[in-house]
Design a protein around this motif. Structure first.
Motif, PDB file in Angstrom:
ATOM      1  N   ILE A  14       0.854  -1.182   0.000  1.00  0.00           N
ATOM      2  CA  ILE A  14       0.000   0.000   0.000  1.00  0.00           C
ATOM      3  C   ILE A  14       0.890   1.232   0.000  1.00  0.00           C
ATOM      4  CG2 ILE A  14      -1.829   1.253   1.186  1.00  0.00           C
ATOM      5  CD1 ILE A  14      -2.690  -1.483   0.141  1.00  0.00           C
ATOM      6  N   ASP A  15       0.766   2.057  -1.012  1.00  0.00           N
ATOM      7  CA  ASP A  15       1.653   3.208  -1.155  1.00  0.00           C
ATOM      8  C   ASP A  15       1.275   4.359  -0.225  1.00  0.00           C
ATOM      9  OD1 ASP A  15       3.345   2.266  -3.407  1.00  0.00           O
ATOM     10  OD2 ASP A  15       1.424   2.212  -4.447  1.00  0.00           O
ATOM     11  N   PHE A  16      -0.030   4.584  -0.027  1.00  0.00           N
ATOM     12  CA  PHE A  16      -0.472   5.696   0.813  1.00  0.00           C
ATOM     13  C   PHE A  16      -1.765   5.333   1.530  1.00  0.00           C
ATOM     14  CE2 PHE A  16       1.797   7.676  -2.772  1.00  0.00           C
ATOM     15  CZ  PHE A  16       2.797   8.340  -2.079  1.00  0.00           C
TER      16      PHE A  16
ATOM     17  N   PHE B 211      -4.234  10.006  -6.592  1.00  0.00           N
ATOM     18  CA  PHE B 211      -2.832   9.584  -6.523  1.00  0.00           C
ATOM     19  C   PHE B 211      -2.577   8.408  -7.465  1.00  0.00           C
ATOM     20  CE2 PHE B 211      -2.189  12.535  -3.321  1.00  0.00           C
ATOM     21  CZ  PHE B 211      -0.947  12.436  -2.711  1.00  0.00           C
ATOM     22  N   ILE B 212      -3.511   7.481  -7.515  1.00  0.00           N
ATOM     23  CA  ILE B 212      -3.332   6.303  -8.373  1.00  0.00           C
ATOM     24  C   ILE B 212      -3.405   6.692  -9.843  1.00  0.00           C
ATOM     25  CG2 ILE B 212      -4.356   4.104  -9.074  1.00  0.00           C
ATOM     26  CD1 ILE B 212      -5.216   3.754  -6.115  1.00  0.00           C
TER      27      ILE B 212
ATOM     28  N   ALA C 149       0.855   6.300  -7.177  1.00  0.00           N
ATOM     29  CA  ALA C 149       0.594   5.113  -6.362  1.00  0.00           C
ATOM     30  C   ALA C 149       0.037   3.999  -7.226  1.00  0.00           C
ATOM     31  CB  ALA C 149      -0.385   5.447  -5.239  1.00  0.00           C
ATOM     32  N   THR C 150       0.300   2.780  -6.802  1.00  0.00           N
ATOM     33  CA  THR C 150      -0.330   1.603  -7.401  1.00  0.00           C
ATOM     34  C   THR C 150      -1.518   1.164  -6.559  1.00  0.00           C
ATOM     35  OG1 THR C 150       1.747   0.850  -8.372  1.00  0.00           O
ATOM     36  CG2 THR C 150       0.016  -0.795  -8.116  1.00  0.00           C
ATOM     37  N   ASN C 151      -1.315   1.160  -5.233  1.00  0.00           N
ATOM     38  CA  ASN C 151      -2.379   0.809  -4.293  1.00  0.00           C
ATOM     39  C   ASN C 151      -2.469   1.876  -3.207  1.00  0.00           C
ATOM     40  OD1 ASN C 151      -2.749  -1.872  -5.511  1.00  0.00           O
ATOM     41  ND2 ASN C 151      -0.806  -2.389  -4.517  1.00  0.00           N
ATOM     42  N   ALA C 152      -3.672   2.186  -2.784  1.00  0.00           N
ATOM     43  CA  ALA C 152      -3.876   3.150  -1.698  1.00  0.00           C
ATOM     44  C   ALA C 152      -5.149   2.772  -0.954  1.00  0.00           C
ATOM     45  CB  ALA C 152      -3.967   4.574  -2.239  1.00  0.00           C
TER      46      ALA C 152
ATOM     47  N   LEU D 109      -8.018   0.771  -2.829  1.00  0.00           N
ATOM     48  CA  LEU D 109      -8.061   1.118  -4.246  1.00  0.00           C
ATOM     49  C   LEU D 109      -6.762   0.687  -4.916  1.00  0.00           C
ATOM     50  CD1 LEU D 109     -10.214   3.038  -2.901  1.00  0.00           C
ATOM     51  CD2 LEU D 109      -9.732   4.629  -4.765  1.00  0.00           C
ATOM     52  N   SER D 110      -6.874   0.307  -6.190  1.00  0.00           N
ATOM     53  CA  SER D 110      -5.697  -0.180  -6.897  1.00  0.00           C
ATOM     54  C   SER D 110      -5.720   0.228  -8.363  1.00  0.00           C
ATOM     55  CB  SER D 110      -5.628  -1.705  -6.797  1.00  0.00           C
ATOM     56  OG  SER D 110      -4.500  -2.208  -7.504  1.00  0.00           O
ATOM     57  N   LYS D 111      -4.528   0.358  -8.910  1.00  0.00           N
ATOM     58  CA  LYS D 111      -4.385   0.596 -10.346  1.00  0.00           C
ATOM     59  C   LYS D 111      -4.816  -0.629 -11.139  1.00  0.00           C
ATOM     60  CE  LYS D 111      -0.844   2.063 -13.698  1.00  0.00           C
ATOM     61  NZ  LYS D 111       0.577   2.465 -13.850  1.00  0.00           N
ATOM     62  N   ASN D 112      -4.743  -1.786 -10.509  1.00  0.00           N
ATOM     63  CA  ASN D 112      -5.065  -3.054 -11.166  1.00  0.00           C
ATOM     64  C   ASN D 112      -6.394  -3.595 -10.657  1.00  0.00           C
ATOM     65  OD1 ASN D 112      -2.372  -3.127 -12.395  1.00  0.00           O
ATOM     66  ND2 ASN D 112      -1.660  -3.562 -10.312  1.00  0.00           N
ATOM     67  N   GLY D 113      -7.204  -4.111 -11.556  1.00  0.00           N
ATOM     68  CA  GLY D 113      -8.465  -4.691 -11.130  1.00  0.00           C
ATOM     69  C   GLY D 113      -9.546  -4.528 -12.170  1.00  0.00           C
TER      70      GLY D 113
END
Length: 373
Positions: free
Chosen positions: A114-116, A160-161, A166-169, A210-214
Motif C-alpha cells: 500500500i503506497d499511501f 494519486f493512483i 501510487a499503485t495501491n492506496a 483502491l488499486s491501479k489493477n483490477g
C-alpha cells in the motif's frame, strides 16, 4: 508574464532540452498528455483517465448498528462500545485499526504494497486514526472533512493512483457515538434530552482498498466540494446545515459531467438523516433535478427509525464509511446496482465555534463509482 505555448498530444516523442525555447517574454512549454496526468472537466470535477478499482472494503460497527437493518452486511459487529479498551477514544482507534487490517486481508494485499493511506475521524487532531494506524508502516495522510472524510480520502487515493504516484492506496474513516457526544455536545452521564432533529453518531469504521489493477468497481470521477454556509447554528440539526453543500456538489457534478439523475442507479448522501434528506430532495427539485426515484441517505439506511430511537438517523464519519463498505459495495459487487454517485457530507465545526455562536459551514465531496467503463 510567461505565455503558455503548446501541448504535445499523446504518442509524440518526449522533447529534449533543445526543444524548449527561451526568449525575453515567452517560454515554449511542452506538456505531454498521457496516462499519468489528471484531467479536470467543468469547474471542479476530476475525470480519471485510468479509473482505479476498489479491490475490497471492510467495516466494523458497534452494538447499536448491529441492531439495525444492515447488520448482515458488516464484517464485524461489536457487543459493546469499549471493545476491551479503557476509553471510548481507545476503542475507536482499535476499530479503525482492525477495519484496515480486515480490508487488507480481504484484498489479499500486504501492508507494504500500500503506497499511501488517507484516513481521518471526528476527534481533535484526528487522534483515532493517527493512534490506531501509527504502527501500520504505511505513508499516512491524516485528513479532516468531518463526516465527508471517507469520500474525501477515496477521491484523494484515486487521484494519486490515476496520477501515477501510487499503485495501491487505502482510505478509512471512523467515528464513535460516545466520544463524539462528549466532544461536540454533552457528556453522556448528564442524560440530556435530544431534540427530534438530532442524529445518532455511528460507532464504527469503514475502509476501502483502491488499486491501479483490477476489474472494478471503478472510481471514475471525483467532484470535490466547496464550503457552503447558510447560517445554521443549531448543532442538533446537522442535516439542515449540510444539505445545501450536498446540493451544491450534486449540481456541480451534473453540470461538469453532463449527466442527469437517471444515469445513476443510486445517488447516496453520507449523513443528512431523515430531515436533511427531505431538504435535499426539495432543493434538488427546485433546481431542476428530480432525484426522488433513486436517492437515499446513509443516515436513513443504517438505523430503524421506528424501533431504535435515533431521531433523525445516523451521522458521523463511519455512517458513510460503513454503509458504503458494507451494504453498497456488496450491491455493486453482485451487480444489483452498477452506477453509484456517493456524496459524503460534513459539518466543519467544533465545540468552541458552537459556544462562540458561529454558524456551521457544510462540505460535500462526491465520487462516481461504476462497474463498467
Amino acid at each position: 508574464m510567461w505565455d503558455y505555448k503548446s501541448v504535445i498530444p499523446l504518442g509524440t516523442p518526449t522533447p529534449t532540452t533543445s526543444d524548449i525555447k527561451f526568449n525575453t517574454n515567452v517560454i515554449e512549454i511542452y506538456i505531454i498528455k498521457g496516462d499519468d496526468f489528471l484531467q479536470k472537466i467543468g469547474s471542479q470535477t476530476i475525470k480519471f483517465d485510468n479509473p482505479p478499482t476498489i479491490l475490497d472494503t471492510a467495516c466494523i460497527v458497534g452494538p447499536k448498528e448491529a441492531d439495525g437493518p444492515l447488520a448482515k452486511y458488516f464484517d464485524q459487529c461489536l457487543d459493546d462500545e469499549f471493545w476491551g479498551e479503557k476509553s471510548w477514544e481507545k476503542a475507536e482507534s482499535k476499530i479503525i485499526k482492525e477495519t484496515v487490517n480486515t480490508a487488507l486481508t480481504k484484498s489479499k494485499l500486504a501492508s507494504d504494497t500500500i503506497d499511501f493511506c488517507f484516513a481521518g475521524d471526528l476527534l481533535n487532531q484526528c487522534i483515532s486514526s493517527s493512534f490506531g494506524l501509527r504502527y501500520s508502516n504505511i505513508p499516512f495522510f491524516g485528513i479532516f472533512g468531518a463526516c465527508s472524510t471517507y469520500v474525501e480520502g477515496m477521491g484523494m487515493a484515486a487521484s494519486f493512483i490515476d496520477g501515477g504516484a501510487a499503485t495501491n492506496a487505502l482510505c478509512a474513516a471512523s467515528s464513535h457515538f460516545c466520544s463524539a457526544e462528549k466532544q461536540f455536545r454533552f457528556p453522556l452521564e448528564l442524560g440530556n434530552q435530544r431534540p427530534p432533529t438530532a442524529q445518532w453518531t455511528v460507532t464504527g469504521a469503514g475502509c476501502a482498498i483502491l488499486s491501479k489493477n483490477g476489474n472494478g468497481p471503478f472510481v471514475t470521477h471525483f467532484t470535490p466540494g466547496k464550503i457552503v454556509d447558510m447560517g445554521i447554528k443549531d448543532a442538533n440539526n446537522m442535516g439542515a446545515a449540510m444539505a445545501p453543500a450536498a446540493l451544491d456538489t450534486l449540481l456541480t457534478h451534473f453540470k461538469d459531467t453532463g449527466r442527469k439523475p437517471s444515469y445513476y442507479d443510486l445517488i447516496l448522501t453520507g449523513d443528512l438523516g431523515h430531515i436533511g434528506k427531505e431538504i435535499m430532495k426539495d432543493l434538488s427539485q427546485k433546481n431542476g433535478y428530480n432525484i426522488n426515484a433513486n436517492y437515499n441517505d446513509c443516515g436513513v439506511l443504517i438505523f430503524d427509525k421506528e424501533n431504535q430511537d435515533t431521531h433523525s438517523g445516523g451521522s458521523g464519519c463511519a455512517c458513510c464509511g460503513s454503509v458504503f463498505s458494507g451494504y453498497v459495495f456488496n450491491k455493486l459487487r453482485n451487480k444489483e446496482i452498477n452506477k453509484v454517485l456517493l456524496i459524503a457530507t460534513g459539518a466543519l465545526t467544533n465545540s468552541t465555534t458552537n459556544q462562540q455562536g458561529e454558524s456551521i459551514p457544510g462540505i460535500a465531496h462526491a465520487v462516481s463509482i461504476e462497474n463498467t467503463l
